[in-house]
Design an enzyme around this catalytic site. Structure first.
Site, mmCIF file in Angstrom:
data_model
loop_
_atom_site.group_PDB
_atom_site.id
_atom_site.type_symbol
_atom_site.label_atom_id
_atom_site.label_comp_id
_atom_site.label_asym_id
_atom_site.label_seq_id
_atom_site.Cartn_x
_atom_site.Cartn_y
_atom_site.Cartn_z
ATOM 1 N N LYS A 8 38.234 62.843 47.575
ATOM 2 C CA LYS A 8 37.126 63.836 47.414
ATOM 3 C C LYS A 8 35.812 63.332 47.267
ATOM 4 O O LYS A 8 35.454 62.167 46.777
ATOM 5 C CB LYS A 8 37.656 64.605 46.150
ATOM 6 C CG LYS A 8 38.932 65.324 45.736
ATOM 7 C CD LYS A 8 39.118 66.511 46.742
ATOM 8 C CE LYS A 8 40.345 67.120 46.226
ATOM 9 N NZ LYS A 8 41.697 66.561 46.834
ATOM 10 N N GLU A 18 35.179 54.038 45.586
ATOM 11 C CA GLU A 18 36.663 53.588 45.777
ATOM 12 C C GLU A 18 37.441 54.681 46.523
ATOM 13 O O GLU A 18 37.435 55.863 46.078
ATOM 14 C CB GLU A 18 37.177 53.358 44.508
ATOM 15 C CG GLU A 18 38.822 52.919 44.563
ATOM 16 C CD GLU A 18 39.531 52.497 43.202
ATOM 17 O OE1 GLU A 18 38.868 51.613 42.469
ATOM 18 O OE2 GLU A 18 40.352 53.197 43.018
ATOM 19 N N GLN A 49 43.293 68.572 34.863
ATOM 20 C CA GLN A 49 43.060 66.955 34.546
ATOM 21 C C GLN A 49 42.785 66.915 33.184
ATOM 22 O O GLN A 49 42.903 65.635 32.522
ATOM 23 C CB GLN A 49 41.643 66.643 35.632
ATOM 24 C CG GLN A 49 42.196 66.449 37.099
ATOM 25 C CD GLN A 49 40.949 66.114 37.847
ATOM 26 O OE1 GLN A 49 39.937 65.941 37.411
ATOM 27 N NE2 GLN A 49 41.402 65.820 39.019
ATOM 28 N N ARG A 61 47.528 43.961 38.683
ATOM 29 C CA ARG A 61 48.736 43.775 38.634
ATOM 30 C C ARG A 61 49.487 45.118 39.197
ATOM 31 O O ARG A 61 50.606 44.851 39.992
ATOM 32 C CB ARG A 61 49.257 43.861 37.188
ATOM 33 C CG ARG A 61 50.620 43.597 36.940
ATOM 34 C CD ARG A 61 51.095 43.986 35.520
ATOM 35 N NE ARG A 61 51.202 45.588 35.320
ATOM 36 C CZ ARG A 61 51.720 46.172 34.125
ATOM 37 N NH1 ARG A 61 51.865 45.312 33.230
ATOM 38 N NH2 ARG A 61 51.466 47.505 34.230
ATOM 39 N N GLY A 62 49.079 46.125 39.287
ATOM 40 C CA GLY A 62 49.719 47.317 39.784
ATOM 41 C C GLY A 62 50.430 47.946 38.797
ATOM 42 O O GLY A 62 50.786 47.340 37.668
ATOM 43 N N ASP A 63 50.772 49.186 39.138
ATOM 44 C CA ASP A 63 51.590 50.035 38.211
ATOM 45 C C ASP A 63 53.024 49.889 38.452
ATOM 46 O O ASP A 63 53.494 49.406 39.542
ATOM 47 C CB ASP A 63 51.050 51.583 38.263
ATOM 48 C CG ASP A 63 50.003 51.831 37.507
ATOM 49 O OD1 ASP A 63 49.702 51.349 36.660
ATOM 50 O OD2 ASP A 63 48.877 52.559 37.973
ATOM 51 N N LYS A 119 41.870 36.399 32.985
ATOM 52 C CA LYS A 119 41.582 36.671 34.363
ATOM 53 C C LYS A 119 40.131 36.157 34.767
ATOM 54 O O LYS A 119 40.190 35.666 35.821
ATOM 55 C CB LYS A 119 41.431 38.244 34.428
ATOM 56 C CG LYS A 119 42.812 39.040 34.341
ATOM 57 C CD LYS A 119 42.827 40.129 34.796
ATOM 58 C CE LYS A 119 42.615 41.277 33.825
ATOM 59 N NZ LYS A 119 43.052 42.668 34.177
ATOM 60 N N HIS A 139 44.251 48.862 27.584
ATOM 61 C CA HIS A 139 45.338 49.177 28.417
ATOM 62 C C HIS A 139 46.529 49.759 27.855
ATOM 63 O O HIS A 139 46.923 49.248 26.596
ATOM 64 C CB HIS A 139 45.760 47.916 29.253
ATOM 65 C CG HIS A 139 46.861 47.838 30.224
ATOM 66 N ND1 HIS A 139 48.081 47.690 29.965
ATOM 67 C CD2 HIS A 139 46.964 48.639 31.645
ATOM 68 C CE1 HIS A 139 48.984 48.114 31.072
ATOM 69 N NE2 HIS A 139 47.973 48.493 32.126
#
Ligand code: FAD
Length: 319
Positions: A307, A18, A247, A124-126, A200, A184
């Protein structure tokens, strides 16, 4: 080829990659060079994430408001077209509810179909920067399940079916959706979240990709719960190698996940040595990937976040 067909016919687990479209200013050449290292593994497809443009409204002297673009990325459709024009690889663009009306989603589907793309990941997206909760775009979708339903309904319409190469169910697009082994962050509990995930799938999703996790047991337990809830489609695990000491606090905050104590302790011991931290994160992910493959997962999805070095190392040792 549709991802669902690849999953149904692959005799061996495969890696999926991705990437995130670049911000304005990066050239096509730079983008294509950044994914060149993955071509050594002949990826079956490359996922390209989708991001909402961010605007601000400024008041004009006459009292009206004008809209100004603050931040935007090259669109996923453009990036997919660039990748397909350079490499012999399928692309899987993500499609988000946020920022799109239903009609704009239909227009995006038309653009993808025009390019011969028949795979999508529907999300949905943030929320927007500064927004606490996701606010649906007026005339758009509130949940990814509604988006999946909307895509299937659009494809089922007579106008859409004309001249389209659809499968026996009248479906042109293969649809993937996201899931969260650690829940979530907005869901009250994992059971409710899995019930929403099932909506879904019931709406027409063909497979699932999970959020990243750092403890494989979390994924195995999640898959078991999904199966018990009647979700039968493939569930592809998502991995990301930890690459910096920062991170350790950033990923749990951004993605609402746990990092096992064994990993945080190892990183803590080496935190002044960037290369050592990078190597620890890479080896942990490699260990996760090998264990997942031993457990018979159909594919492993890698969040590259621009990366390639650590992921190339993992792919070389695992696939
Ligand atoms: P949904 O499935 O709509 O769920 C969101 C929340 O609503 C959950 O808490 C769920 O339990 C709840 N819910 C769902 N349906 C209902 C219902 N009917 N009634 C009540 N509650 C409900 N973000 C991007 O912006 N761009 C990307 O390209 C992108 N790619 C991603 C890829 C993967 C594999 C994953 C796992 C995530 C990705 N994300 C991306 C992040 C994602 O958009 C966010 O995590 C977002 O907050 C939730 O998206 P979703 O599609 O899972 O939402």
């Amino acid at each position: 080829m549709k991802v669902s067909e690849i999953l149904a016919t692959s005799t061996k687990a495969y890696p999926s990659i991705e990437i995130v479209p670049p911000l304005r200013g990066i050239t096509k050449h730079e983008l294509l060079e950044s994914i060149a290292p993955f071509m050594e593994f002949s990826p079956k497809y490359i996922n390209v994430t989708s991001h909402r443009d961010e605007f601000e409204y400024r008041e004009e002297p006459d009292g009206s408001f004008s809209r100004h673009l603050l931040r935007n990325r090259i669109s996923e459709t453009t990036v997919c077209a660039a990748i397909m024009s350079r490499y012999d690889v399928e692309t899987v663009p993500h499609l988000i509810c946020g920022g799109n009306t239903r009609e704009e989603i239909e227009s995006r589907l038309d653009n993808l179909e025009f390019l011969g793309i028949n795979n999508i990941v529907a999300l949905r997206g943030d929320s927007m920067t500064g927004e606490k909760r996701f606010t649906p775009t007026p005339g758009g979708y509130r949940y990814a399940s509604e988006l999946v339903e909307g895509i299937r309904a659009y494809q089922g319409s007579a106008g859409y079916r004309r001249n389209r190469k659809t499968d026996d169910n009248g479906r042109y697009f293969c649809i993937g959706v996201g899931a969260y082994p650690e829940k979530h962050f907005e869901a009250a509990n994992i059971e409710t979240d899995i019930a929403n995930l099932k909506k879904k799938v019931d709406a027409g999703a063909d497979y699932i990709i999970t959020q990243m996790f750092f403890d494989n047991q979390v994924y195995y337990d999640f898959v078991q719960k999904c199966r018990a809830a009647g979700i039968t489609v493939p569930i592809i695990p998502g991995l990301k190698p930890l690459s910096t000491a920062r991170q350790v606090s950033m990923l749990p905050e951004s993605f609402s996940l746990d990092i096992p104590i064994e990993l945080t302790q190892e990183i803590e011991k080496s935190k002044s040595d960037k290369d050592a931290v990078y190597q620890i994160g890479t080896e942990w992910c490699e260990m996760q990937c090998k264990d997942l493959l031993r457990h018979g997962v159909p594919a492993v999805h890698f969040y590259t976040m621009g990366k390639s070095g650590n992921i190339v190392q993992i792919l070389r040792s695992c696939f």
